[in-house]
Design a protein around this motif. Structure first.
Motif, PDB file in Angstrom:
ATOM      1  N   GLU A 110       0.813  -1.182  -0.063  1.00 53.57           N
ATOM      2  CA  GLU A 110      -0.025   0.364   0.064  1.00 53.57           C
ATOM      3  C   GLU A 110       1.043   1.373   0.027  1.00 53.57           C
ATOM      4  O   GLU A 110       2.017   1.241   0.551  1.00 53.57           O
ATOM      5  CB  GLU A 110      -0.847   0.094   1.181  1.00 53.57           C
ATOM      6  CG  GLU A 110      -1.834  -1.082   1.229  1.00 53.57           C
ATOM      7  CD  GLU A 110      -2.633  -1.179   2.764  1.00 53.57           C
ATOM      8  OE1 GLU A 110      -3.463  -2.038   2.836  1.00 53.57           O
ATOM      9  OE2 GLU A 110      -2.415  -0.274   3.670  1.00 53.57           O
ATOM     10  N   HIS A 111       0.284   2.586  -0.554  1.00 55.60           N
ATOM     11  CA  HIS A 111       1.287   3.581  -0.569  1.00 55.60           C
ATOM     12  C   HIS A 111       0.346   4.665  -0.099  1.00 55.60           C
ATOM     13  O   HIS A 111      -0.871   4.805  -0.330  1.00 55.60           O
ATOM     14  CB  HIS A 111       1.528   3.765  -1.985  1.00 55.60           C
ATOM     15  CG  HIS A 111       2.577   3.115  -2.563  1.00 55.60           C
ATOM     16  ND1 HIS A 111       3.544   2.618  -1.789  1.00 55.60           N
ATOM     17  CD2 HIS A 111       2.982   2.886  -3.895  1.00 55.60           C
ATOM     18  CE1 HIS A 111       4.823   2.138  -2.368  1.00 55.60           C
ATOM     19  NE2 HIS A 111       4.249   2.139  -3.755  1.00 55.60           N
ATOM     20  N   GLY A 112       0.983   5.491   0.577  1.00 50.49           N
ATOM     21  CA  GLY A 112       0.580   7.071   0.847  1.00 50.49           C
ATOM     22  C   GLY A 112       1.749   7.911   0.098  1.00 50.49           C
ATOM     23  O   GLY A 112       3.083   7.695   0.276  1.00 50.49           O
ATOM     24  N   LEU A 113       1.310   8.838  -0.787  1.00 50.21           N
ATOM     25  CA  LEU A 113       2.450   9.675  -1.365  1.00 50.21           C
ATOM     26  C   LEU A 113       1.911  11.281  -1.198  1.00 50.21           C
ATOM     27  O   LEU A 113       0.814  11.474  -1.708  1.00 50.21           O
ATOM     28  CB  LEU A 113       2.391   9.353  -2.984  1.00 50.21           C
ATOM     29  CG  LEU A 113       2.795   7.846  -3.432  1.00 50.21           C
ATOM     30  CD1 LEU A 113       1.596   7.154  -3.536  1.00 50.21           C
ATOM     31  CD2 LEU A 113       3.514   8.122  -4.785  1.00 50.21           C
ATOM     32  N   TYR A 114       2.573  11.860  -0.535  1.00 48.72           N
ATOM     33  CA  TYR A 114       2.405  13.371  -0.377  1.00 48.72           C
ATOM     34  C   TYR A 114       3.458  14.154  -1.329  1.00 48.72           C
ATOM     35  O   TYR A 114       4.851  13.847  -1.123  1.00 48.72           O
ATOM     36  CB  TYR A 114       2.520  13.821   0.869  1.00 48.72           C
ATOM     37  CG  TYR A 114       2.035  15.065   1.242  1.00 48.72           C
ATOM     38  CD1 TYR A 114       0.796  15.675   1.409  1.00 48.72           C
ATOM     39  CD2 TYR A 114       3.102  16.178   1.189  1.00 48.72           C
ATOM     40  CE1 TYR A 114       0.525  16.993   1.551  1.00 48.72           C
ATOM     41  CE2 TYR A 114       2.877  17.400   1.397  1.00 48.72           C
ATOM     42  CZ  TYR A 114       1.418  17.966   1.732  1.00 48.72           C
ATOM     43  OH  TYR A 114       1.226  19.082   1.952  1.00 48.72           O
ATOM     44  N   VAL A 115       2.926  15.014  -2.275  1.00 45.62           N
ATOM     45  CA  VAL A 115       3.869  15.597  -3.052  1.00 45.62           C
ATOM     46  C   VAL A 115       4.536  16.851  -2.425  1.00 45.62           C
ATOM     47  O   VAL A 115       3.690  17.727  -1.786  1.00 45.62           O
ATOM     48  CB  VAL A 115       3.233  16.109  -4.264  1.00 45.62           C
ATOM     49  CG1 VAL A 115       4.319  16.808  -5.365  1.00 45.62           C
ATOM     50  CG2 VAL A 115       2.458  15.090  -5.171  1.00 45.62           C
ATOM     51  N   LEU A 116       5.758  16.766  -2.142  1.00 43.78           N
ATOM     52  CA  LEU A 116       6.454  18.096  -1.365  1.00 43.78           C
ATOM     53  C   LEU A 116       6.924  18.945  -2.367  1.00 43.78           C
ATOM     54  O   LEU A 116       6.913  20.158  -1.799  1.00 43.78           O
ATOM     55  CB  LEU A 116       7.791  17.290  -0.735  1.00 43.78           C
ATOM     56  CG  LEU A 116       7.674  16.026   0.422  1.00 43.78           C
ATOM     57  CD1 LEU A 116       9.188  15.511   0.778  1.00 43.78           C
ATOM     58  CD2 LEU A 116       7.130  16.768   1.731  1.00 43.78           C
ATOM     59  N   GLN A 117       6.837  18.655  -3.456  1.00 47.42           N
ATOM     60  CA  GLN A 117       7.562  19.787  -4.211  1.00 47.42           C
ATOM     61  C   GLN A 117       7.388  19.313  -5.771  1.00 47.42           C
ATOM     62  O   GLN A 117       7.377  18.302  -6.102  1.00 47.42           O
ATOM     63  CB  GLN A 117       9.025  19.979  -4.088  1.00 47.42           C
ATOM     64  CG  GLN A 117       9.892  20.876  -4.956  1.00 47.42           C
ATOM     65  CD  GLN A 117      11.192  20.993  -4.780  1.00 47.42           C
ATOM     66  OE1 GLN A 117      11.825  20.072  -3.682  1.00 47.42           O
ATOM     67  NE2 GLN A 117      12.061  21.797  -5.099  1.00 47.42           N
ATOM     68  N   GLY A 118       6.971  20.441  -6.698  1.00 41.95           N
ATOM     69  CA  GLY A 118       6.949  20.164  -8.134  1.00 41.95           C
ATOM     70  C   GLY A 118       5.592  19.712  -8.352  1.00 41.95           C
ATOM     71  O   GLY A 118       4.651  19.918  -7.587  1.00 41.95           O
ATOM     72  N   LYS A 119       5.595  19.303  -9.734  1.00 39.52           N
ATOM     73  CA  LYS A 119       4.460  18.678 -10.153  1.00 39.52           C
ATOM     74  C   LYS A 119       4.749  17.509 -11.174  1.00 39.52           C
ATOM     75  O   LYS A 119       5.902  17.136 -11.626  1.00 39.52           O
ATOM     76  CB  LYS A 119       3.382  19.702 -10.931  1.00 39.52           C
ATOM     77  CG  LYS A 119       4.133  20.304 -12.240  1.00 39.52           C
ATOM     78  CD  LYS A 119       3.201  21.396 -12.834  1.00 39.52           C
ATOM     79  CE  LYS A 119       3.989  21.755 -13.981  1.00 39.52           C
ATOM     80  NZ  LYS A 119       3.018  22.892 -14.666  1.00 39.52           N
ATOM     81  N   GLY A 120       3.508  16.663 -11.432  1.00 39.70           N
ATOM     82  CA  GLY A 120       3.787  15.341 -12.361  1.00 39.70           C
ATOM     83  C   GLY A 120       2.462  14.883 -12.711  1.00 39.70           C
ATOM     84  O   GLY A 120       1.284  15.479 -12.414  1.00 39.70           O
TER      85      GLY A 120
END
Length: 274
Positions: free
Chosen positions: A213-223
């Motif tokens: 399982e994953h939790g992904l929090y974007v710290l910087q930038g974009k995608g």
């Protein structure tokens, strides 16, 4: 050299004149919680925490992601807790994105600042106190520890992104790296919280499909992230919550590196009682 920055929620409320259209989505395979949804009215209070509020990004849900919870905690000046964790089974990771605070673990004091990381094993004695004149914000990731006979429990430690072991992914020429705070071969740990960095134009070039399982929090930038069958544009401050086996891939866009804080469950047999 990557110039690091760490997004934190801004709070507040949208204007009454703004459109209701947003990017939030919850499916049976993934969820996207955009930064714009993290307003004042969706915060939670926590027992034994003073002058504190939290945005709850993930919680165990039967049939979805079941192993972890993740908060962004904001502590005002003078706030904190002398009894932060109420579940003796819970281990935790703290990662600071703004300001700083004093973290005391088993009587030893640590000065935490943006980029600081702490691992807290279950039944650990720890406290948090914001003695500064400014609010501080940090991620708090919690998971019930799965002990194994014959394997020692992990010990508490404090680190920093600048001290982490940065590992380039194979055949990427450094365009895709992972900052690891724990050795993947250390079987004491049943979860990893890493920082993944993709330079502009870099890609995860296949649809990863795996049991974690994953939790992904974007710290910087974009995608642009592939989640199950969908392509979703994400930016700093957005959170993605992925069920096990949800296909995932991405392209990094924009002038800055695309960086995210990544949770995954590791190093254990699959439980058979669910």
């Amino acid at each position: 050299m990557t110039i690091r920055s760490y997004y934190k929620p801004q709070g507040g409320l949208p204007s009454q004149t703004e459109l209701l259209t947003g990017r939030a989505v919850f499916t049976d395979a993934y969820a996207v919680i955009p930064k714009g949804t993290m307003t004042d009215i969706v915060t939670s209070q926590l027992p034994f925490w003073d002058k504190t509020r939290a945005w709850v990004l993930a919680r165990p849900l039967s049939g979805f992601a079941e192993t972890f919870s993740q908060y962004i905690v904001e502590v005002a000046p003078g706030g904190g807790s002398t009894k932060p964790e109420t579940d003796p089974r819970a281990q935790g990771v703290l990662f600071v994105v703004d300001g700083g605070f004093d973290l005391i673990i088993d009587g030893q004091s640590h000065k935490m600042r943006a980029g600081s990381y702490a691992y807290l094993p279950p039944a650990c004695d720890w406290t948090v106190q914001n003695k500064s004149d400014h609010s501080t914000s940090f991620h708090w990731i919690r998971k019930a520890y799965e002990a194994i006979d014959g394997i020692d429990s992990p010990i508490a430690f404090v680190s920093d992104e600048g001290q982490a072991d940065v590992v380039p992914m194979p055949d990427t020429n450094g365009a895709w790296t992972t900052a690891r705070f724990v050795d993947p071969a250390d079987m004491r740990h049943d979860m990893h919280v890493n920082i993944v960095t993709l330079q502009p134009g870099a890609t995860i070039p296949f649809a990863e499909t795996h049991v974690m399982e994953h939790g992904l929090y974007v710290l910087q930038g974009k995608g642009v992230y592939r989640l199950n069958q969908d392509w979703v544009e994400v930016e700093a401050g957005d959170f993605m919550w992925l069920r096990a086996f949800c296909p995932q891939a991405c392209y990094a866009g924009g002038p800055q590196p695309f960086r995210y804080l990544l949770y995954k469950d590791v190093n254990r047999h699959m439980r058979l009682d669910r």
